[in-house]
Scaffold this motif. Structure first.
Motif, short mmCIF file in Angstrom:
data_model
loop_
_atom_site.label_atom_id
_atom_site.label_comp_id
_atom_site.label_asym_id
_atom_site.label_seq_id
_atom_site.Cartn_x
_atom_site.Cartn_y
_atom_site.Cartn_z
N LEU A 80 -10.95 -13.75 -3.84
CA LEU A 80 -10.75 -13.74 -5.41
C LEU A 80 -9.52 -13.29 -5.73
O LEU A 80 -8.94 -12.21 -5.49
CB LEU A 80 -11.97 -12.97 -5.93
N GLN A 81 -8.87 -14.25 -6.41
CA GLN A 81 -7.31 -13.99 -6.77
C GLN A 81 -7.79 -13.38 -8.20
O GLN A 81 -8.38 -14.01 -9.29
CB GLN A 81 -6.52 -15.24 -6.97
N MET A 82 -7.14 -12.26 -8.46
CA MET A 82 -7.42 -11.60 -9.66
C MET A 82 -6.18 -11.27 -10.33
O MET A 82 -5.18 -10.48 -9.81
CB MET A 82 -8.13 -10.16 -9.58
N ASN A 83 -5.67 -11.82 -11.41
CA ASN A 83 -4.59 -11.76 -12.23
C ASN A 83 -4.90 -10.99 -13.57
O ASN A 83 -5.76 -11.09 -14.20
CB ASN A 83 -3.91 -12.96 -12.45
N SER A 84 -3.74 -10.66 -14.28
CA SER A 84 -4.02 -10.15 -15.57
C SER A 84 -4.92 -9.11 -15.62
O SER A 84 -5.76 -8.98 -16.54
CB SER A 84 -4.07 -11.04 -16.68
N LEU A 85 -4.95 -8.33 -14.62
CA LEU A 85 -6.00 -7.05 -14.57
C LEU A 85 -6.06 -6.08 -15.84
O LEU A 85 -5.06 -5.84 -16.09
CB LEU A 85 -6.09 -6.50 -13.19
#
Length: 119
Positions: A80-85
């Motif tokens: 799970l690539q999580m960006n703009s957290l």
């Protein structure tokens, strides 16, 4: 022993990124649907993203455009690539998968990995 093991959680600043991994290990014949859930204290577990064995993907509306789910079937691993957290992404993230083991399909959960988004 069959298990799902998550890794990659931690503390990150808002607008930062993290990549979670979930590895299925043990005498597993096959892996079907895999999912990421998350849970915060006092709230029910929430489905974040799901990926089928043939690559069909679904996301919760709250993470669309920011999170990307993927899998490597040969490695029995999901990511799970999580960006703009955002701060509201703070939760314990759990891996869930349907595993063919011991002659039948079984539903397994990982132990969870903490993701904290804070400045």
């Amino acid at each position: 022993q069959v298990q799902l093991v998550e890794s990659g959680g931690g503390l990150v600043q808002p607008r930062g990124s993290l990549r979670l991994s979930c590895v299925a290990s043990g005498s597993i014949i096959s892996v079907d649907n895999m999912r990421w859930y998350r849970q915060t204290s006092g709230k029910p577990r929430e489905l974040v993203a799901a990926i089928s064995s043939d690559g069909r993907i679904d996301y919760a509306d709250s993470v669309k455009g920011r999170f990307t789910i993927s899998r490597d079937n040969a490695k029995k691993t999901m990511y799970l690539q999580m960006n703009s957290l955002k701060s509201e992404d703070t939760a314990v993230y759990y891996c869930n998968a349907e595993l063919l083991y011991g002659g039948r399909w079984r539903d397994y959960w990982g132990q969870g990995t903490q993701v904290t988004v804070s400045s």
